[in-house]
Design an enzyme around this catalytic site. Structure first.
Site, PDB file in Angstrom:
ATOM      1  N   LYS A 181      40.320  32.219  86.943  1.00  0.00           N
ATOM      2  CA  LYS A 181      41.183  31.156  86.413  1.00  0.00           C
ATOM      3  C   LYS A 181      40.363  29.877  86.293  1.00  0.00           C
ATOM      4  CE  LYS A 181      45.801  29.122  87.142  1.00  0.00           C
ATOM      5  NZ  LYS A 181      46.975  29.059  88.041  1.00  0.00           N
TER       6      LYS A 181
ATOM      7  N   SER B  17      51.410  29.515  85.822  1.00  0.00           N
ATOM      8  CA  SER B  17      50.357  28.948  85.025  1.00  0.00           C
ATOM      9  C   SER B  17      49.191  29.917  84.763  1.00  0.00           C
ATOM     10  CB  SER B  17      49.790  27.700  85.712  1.00  0.00           C
ATOM     11  OG  SER B  17      49.233  28.048  86.970  1.00  0.00           O
TER      12      SER B  17
ATOM     13  N   SER C  34      52.696  30.707  90.328  1.00  0.00           N
ATOM     14  CA  SER C  34      51.762  30.885  89.211  1.00  0.00           C
ATOM     15  C   SER C  34      50.876  32.119  89.283  1.00  0.00           C
ATOM     16  CB  SER C  34      50.871  29.647  89.072  1.00  0.00           C
ATOM     17  OG  SER C  34      51.631  28.577  88.582  1.00  0.00           O
TER      18      SER C  34
END
Ligand SMILES: [Mg+2]
Ligand SMILES: [Zn+2]
Lengths: 498, 502, 98
Positions: A81, A156, A180
């Site tokens: 990420k 997210s 997330s």
């Protein structure tokens, strides 16, 4: 061959590399080729570090050739990420304000991955500064859900979940402030774990809400998640909130899945008008399955959970309003409007206006409001009390049960754009995941079927007490095995091919 | 600078009672910064002592320096404060380019030390108690250089350059309660308080507290209220008053300025003010349209500090004697008056004299050399006494050589000069420069004979009873021995040889 | 305390250093009002006698020894700077208190 490689689990890849059946370079190339082939459609990656990944893979192969001992995930590719700093590799956090920023240091998690010889393929898309549940808030455009590219992959960490579901990587890293990791896992039929707060170092993880943020593993199987969990977890002297205790035995638990004799809680607050019928149907079936597997089901009442969302939308914005103050156009990142006449103050304000997207601004404004004098006690102060009450509700619950289960998210993946300018509707996606972040304990999401009305994946959430992350894996592995047996294959195989 | 009307000091004090609040920031002398492992060494290249944490890079996190906490507790204890059983850091949010995170990691409603006092002694010996509100931990900011304006001032600069080496250096902020009842002595109390605090900090060994280097900075808050009133007036905050003398002048100036405004029917604006070293005046800072709203909240990246009572007591046991108490003790031991002691204190010579005595010198000699020859030398070089290239042990050795008669005062000064010039230890300087009192009776006797032979007329005078003329012969002997003879012994020898007695 | 005004939003934007456009002020005023209206529920517990939780885990006294660790090089420190001069970060004029 390449097609077979990308369908392998991380555990299988590691084993084949260790035995010499595959080289790390072959594996990396297969995944890079897959990214090349599908990522234009999926847009899971913001940056693919082709050269870096191949160099890492070659190093693994050299190590093996030299007879050195390889770690349990050596040579396995991973999608990171874009919220973790990577020395020499761009890190944007999905924001224009950091476009082009190349960190001079590695996050602790990045360092641990490198030390474990995991091959980092690149950086994945995300809602800007991890604020969102759809990845639509990325400054670099949305990511598609491989189950239906017109729908959101969750957020997210939508880039990470989509990369897994699209077979672009067998492992990924996410961060979970309000769900997330888990919500993206739920809507893509993958596995995601939010470890106990303090279990994985936050050093080098760009902060959204410091007291809630937690990095964690994402994978396609429970065992793969456990293997990755073990690599990234552990005490870090650079993070004051890192737990100085041994990592729970997650891999052992994942290899010995069982719920026999366990008490499993079902919280009555995780149900109601906001929940999609098909989601509740699959959830209820999961509870039946747990019973069949020998668990005892206990009904729980956690009244303070009703205030969790409200408390979260005060605490997270408050902390973010302060954490994001450093993006001021002075030391790094974007600078707008510096024409030699404007003041630093004006340049900062112009840069932040241009560099932050609407959701980030909204939360900064909300947090600034909640912390401002006169409102602090009513808002931030009360939210911190709610946090205490939620923790107490969890404590009472865990006196009666070993784990709690719930749907991970109230609905399946919604279409891109549907909730884009309706923050309140968007925030509901985290209804079931937020209490865990507020209390700091551990939770997992894993696939539990497709909702009958739309044929999209539904996630089952398992919640464990703080420091008992291994229970997630023990229960998760048992549920996963039973479902795979029932379905005849992993759920992800039902996804349309890209 | 605009002209500001002042009331005479006496007239101001005849009508108003001053109320002061002093906020002092002390930079700790830790090896590393408060929240990261960067060095705090002074004089490094710009931005060479920075890391992700003190630059506020995305993703970085703070970890508390244990010595920073320990120092804060020591300061708190020495100021007779209670030490918090549990306290947190807080974020003070405001934007400023010298602050990398745009919040200062500080403490808010839970300071580590609170409710104390410091007794300060004025020049006439009167003791005044200053109540301490709190002492808390925080971090320093980076340093800006303003370019393109007049003489480096921020005003009118085209841009600024930032060096973050100082960002994150530990600070302890010490805040007094309102100081009331000092009356006309308020400026003196302010100065004495800061001086005493500086001595205390140095005695604790937590900082060198050099005001001229910004290691200790003072903000002076001052208000006036009509004599006999109980409600405080509106205060002004004079920032960064960075010498003892300036503290006194700033307080005095503000008393006179406030009085003039109030007496003419005006009102005092609550504002920050800047102190000007050149003329001792203050001027208004930027007028703020809105009250500051720092949006304090507990720092989520740090966990609470809960000093165990055992640790606190351990630290209490290590506290040195309070400087004021120690000074009074030394003053009595040395048999000197308040005034002399004050001069020694002002010269920064107390510890050096004590160390010299500990190295074997008697107190009069130690004081004499440090406050005489060495103070002069330091003055000339614009250095502090402790920066001179000489140790108390060196001074003690010189004193010993004088005491045993190996050196006279004149030679001793030359030895000190040699040591300061880096020629070696006192004994080495004596050796190299050949600076020994000539006590070899043979050599001395020869010199005396020579002087008598060369000055027959004077010798006759002496023989004839004019003993006072012996000085000329002594001078001659001293000349031939290049000053290295003991003048008293020379005189004795001459008189002996001439068969004269005094 | 819903009923957030445009002026309040403008004040918040100044505190947060956001140069919001007029339409944005308008838009945010409405949205913040909605959100604050929804989250104000937490005030229900304002009178409850429970301690606030600022840290999810009950850790205290995490400290490091006062030992120097390597810093970045000045080049690394300045590597992301939008502008630099004399090995320092170059920033626009600071409207200071002078
Ligand atoms: Mg302060
Ligand atoms: Zn540093």
């Amino acid at each position: 061959m390449a097609d077979n490689i990308i369908k392998l689990t991380a555990a299988e890849i590691a084993e084949k590399i260790a035995s010499g059946e595959l080289t790390a370079v072959e594996v990396t190339e297969a995944h890079l080729a897959r990214i090349e082939a599908v990522d234009e459609k999926v847009h899971a990656f913001l940056h693919v570090d082709r050269e870096g990944a191949l160099a890492q893979a070659r190093a693994v192969d050299a190590k093996r050739a030299a007879g050195e001992k390889l770690g349990p995930l050596a040579g396995v590719p991973l999608a990171l990420k874009d919220i973790f700093t990577t020395k020499g590799v761009p890190t944007t956090v999905g924001s224009k304000i950091l476009e082009g920023w190349i960190p001079p240091y590695d996050a602790t998690l990045t360092r641990k991955l490198k030390e474990a010889d995991v091959v980092i393929l690149g950086k994945t898309n995300m809602d800007e500064f991890a604020m969102g549940s759809s990845t639509e808030n990325s400054a670099y455009g949305p990511t598609g859900n491989p189950w239906d590219l017109t729908r959101i992959p969750g957020g997210s960490g939508g880039g990470s979940s989509a990369a897994l579901a699209a077979y672009e990587a067998p492992l990924a890293i996410g961060t979970d402030t309000g769900g997330s990791i888990r919500q993206p896992a739920a809507v893509t039929a993958t596995v995601g774990v939010k470890p106990t707060y303090g279990g994985v170092s936050r050093y080098g993880m760009v902060a959204f809400s410091s007291s809630l943020d937690q990095g964690g593993p994402c994978a396609r199987t429970v065992l793969d998640a456990a293997l990755l969990h073990e690599v990234i977890a552990g005490h870090d002297p650079l993070d004051s909130t890192s737990i100085d205790a041994p990592v729970p035995p997650v891999v052992e638990a994942a290899r010995n899945g069982s719920v026999a004799g366990m008490r499993v809680g079902v919280v009555k607050q995780f149900r109601g008008e906001h929940y999609q019928a098909g989601v509740m149907q699959r959830f209820d079936e999961s509870v039946e399955l747990l019973k069949e597997l020998g668990a005892e089901i206990v009904e729980l009442d956690c009244p303070s959970f009703d205030l969790a969302l409200a408390a979260y939308y005060l605490i997270a914005p408050s902390e973010c309003s302060s954490n994001l103050a450093r993006f001021d156009a002075m030391r790094y990142g974007l600078r707008v409007g510096d024409d030699g006449t404007r003041s630093a103050e004006d340049v900062t304000a112009l840069t932040r206006e241009a560099g932050f997207g609407p959701e980030v601004k909204r939360r900064i404004m909300l947090g600034t409001y909640a912390l401002s004098s006169g409102y602090y006690d009513a808002y931030y102060g009360s939210a911190q009390k709610v946090r205490t009450l939620i923790t107490q509700d969890f404590e009472k619950a865990f006196d009666q049960v070993d784990v709690i289960v719930s749907p991970t998210t109230p609905t399946t993946a919604f279409p891109i754009g549907e909730r884009a300018d309706d923050p309140m509707a968007m925030y509901l996606a985290d209804l079931c995941t937020i209490p865990t972040n507020l209390a700091g304990n551990a939770a997992m999401s894993l696939p539990c079927g497709l909702a009958p009305e739309d044929g999209l994946p539904v996630g089952l959430q398992i919640i464990a007490p703080a420091m008992k992350d291994d229970r997630l894996y023990k229960v998760g592995a048992a549920v996963e095995a039973a479902f795979v047996q029932r379905w005849g294959h992993p759920l992800l195989e039902e996804a349309p091919s890209l | 600078m605009s002209f500001t009307e002042l009331l005479s000091y006496d007239a101001a004090l005849a009508q108003y009672d001053p109320v002061m609040g002093l906020e002092v920031h002390v930079e700790l002398g830790t090896k590393t910064k408060m929240f990261c492992g960067c060095s705090t060494e002074l004089g490094a290249e710009p931005n060479s002592q920075t890391c992700p944490t003190c630059l506020g890079l995305p993703g970085s996190l703070p970890v508390v320096n244990a010595v920073g906490v320990e120092s804060a507790i020591k300061i708190g204890l020495a100021l007779n404060c209670e030490i918090a059983e549990w306290c947190r850091f807080a974020r003070k949010n405001y934007f400023y380019p010298d602050m990398p995170k745009n919040f200062q990691t500080s403490q808010y409603d839970e300071p580590i030390a609170f409710n104390g006092y410091l007794d300060v002694q004025l020049e006439d010996g009167e003791v005044f108690r200053v109540e301490i509100e709190r002492a808390h931990m925080e971090e320093d900011t980076g340093k800006s250089t303003h370019v393109g304006g007049a003489t480096g001032r921020i005003h009118g600069a085209s841009h600024s350059l930032l060096d973050y080496n100082r960002a994150g250096i530990p600070l302890i902020e010490i805040v007094t309660k309102p100081i009331v009842g000092a009356g006309e002595r308020a400026p003196e109390v302010a100065k004495a308080y800061v001086a005493e605090l500086r001595e205390l900090i140095k005695a604790l060994g937590v900082s060198e507290a050099r005001m001229e280097m910004g290691q200790m900075r003072c903000d002076v808050n001052l208000s006036l209220m009509p004599k006999g009133a109980e409600k405080f007036g509106t205060r002004s905050e004079t920032k960064n008053v960075n010498s003892l003398r300036s503290v006194e002048r700033a307080a005095r100036y503000e008393i006179q300025r406030h009085a003039a405004v109030l007496q003419s029917g005006g009102t005092i604006v609550q504002e920050t003010r800047h102190f000007h070293e050149d003329d001792g005046s203050t001027t208004s800072g930027r007028v703020k349209e809105e009250a500051e709203d720092y949006r304090y909240f507990p720092e989520p990246d740090l966990v609470p500090v809960a000093p165990s009572r055992e640790w606190v007591e351990e630290l209490r046991a290590t506290l040195p004697e309070l400087p004021r108490v120690r000074r009074n003790r030394l003053r009595e031991e040395w048999g000197i008056g308040e005034f002399d002691m004050q001069s020694i204190l002002n010269a920064g010579a107390v510890d050096l004299i004590v160390a010299t005595i500990e190295a074997g010198a008697d107190s009069a000699a130690a004081r004499k050399w440090w406050m005489g020859e060495l103070a002069r030398n330091a003055n000339e070089q614009g250095k502090g006494l402790d920066e001179l290239a000489i140790t108390p042990a060196d001074v003690a050795r010189v004193a010993a050589l004088v005491a045993e008669g190996s050196l006279n005062d004149k030679l001793a000064r030359q030895v000190l000069e040699g040591v300061l010039a880096g020629e070696g230890s006192p004994d080495e300087v004596v050796e190299k420069r050949g600076l020994k009192v000539v006590s070899d009776e043979g050599a001395l006797g020869a010199a005396v004979d020579e002087a008598i032979a060369g000055n027959a007329a004077i010798a006759d005078k002496i023989r004839g009873g004019k003993v006072a003329a012996v000085g000329a012969l002594v001078g001659a002997v001293m000349k031939t021995t290049r000053g290295q003879a003991d003048a008293a012994r020379v005189k004795e020898l001459i008189l002996e040889k001439l068969g004269v007695s005094e | 305390m819903p009923g957030i005004t445009r002026e309040e939003v403008a004040h918040l934007a100044r505190l947060a250093r956001l140069e919001l456009a007029d339409e944005e002020l308008e838009h945010f005023a409405g949205q913040l009002d909605d959100i604050i209206g929804a989250v104000a529920r937490v005030a229900e517990v304002a009178d409850r006698d429970v301690p606030p939780t600022s840290h999810p885990l009950p850790l205290t006294n995490v400290m490091r020894a006062d030992e120097v660790r390597p810093s970045l090089t000045p080049e690394q420190a300045l590597s992301g700077a939008p502008a630099q001069e004399q090995q320092r970060f170059k920033v626009p004029q600071i409207l200071g208190e002078d």
